[in-house]
Design a protein around this motif. Structure first.
Motif: not given
Length: 76
Positions: A56-65
């Protein structure tokens, strides 16, 4: 929920805690291609994947997998 080949997957994903559903937002260069050169997984595809090897990582407040292609169980 039926797959493109007509398999009814209703209840399968929620009943199996080892898997998750998601929508593909990006596809890397390592994704296998079909004989005609098109990718097997595309942006916008809904997939079921093994959640034991996700990153998991977060970019600009959105979490992605980030998941490996081999972890994809099926494409809806």
């Amino acid at each position: 929920n039926k797959t493109a080949s007509g398999i009814d997957m209703t209840g399968y994903v929620s009943a199996n805690e080892k898997q998750k559903r998601g929508i593909v937002v990006s596809v890397g260069e390592g994704c296998p291609r079909k004989a005609d050169g098109t990718q097997t997984i595309n942006v916008g595809d809904e997939i079921c994947f093994d959640k034991t090897r996700e990153t998991a990582f977060t970019d600009k407040g959105v979490q992605y997998l980030i998941i490996y292609y081999a972890e994809i169980v099926l494409k809806f």
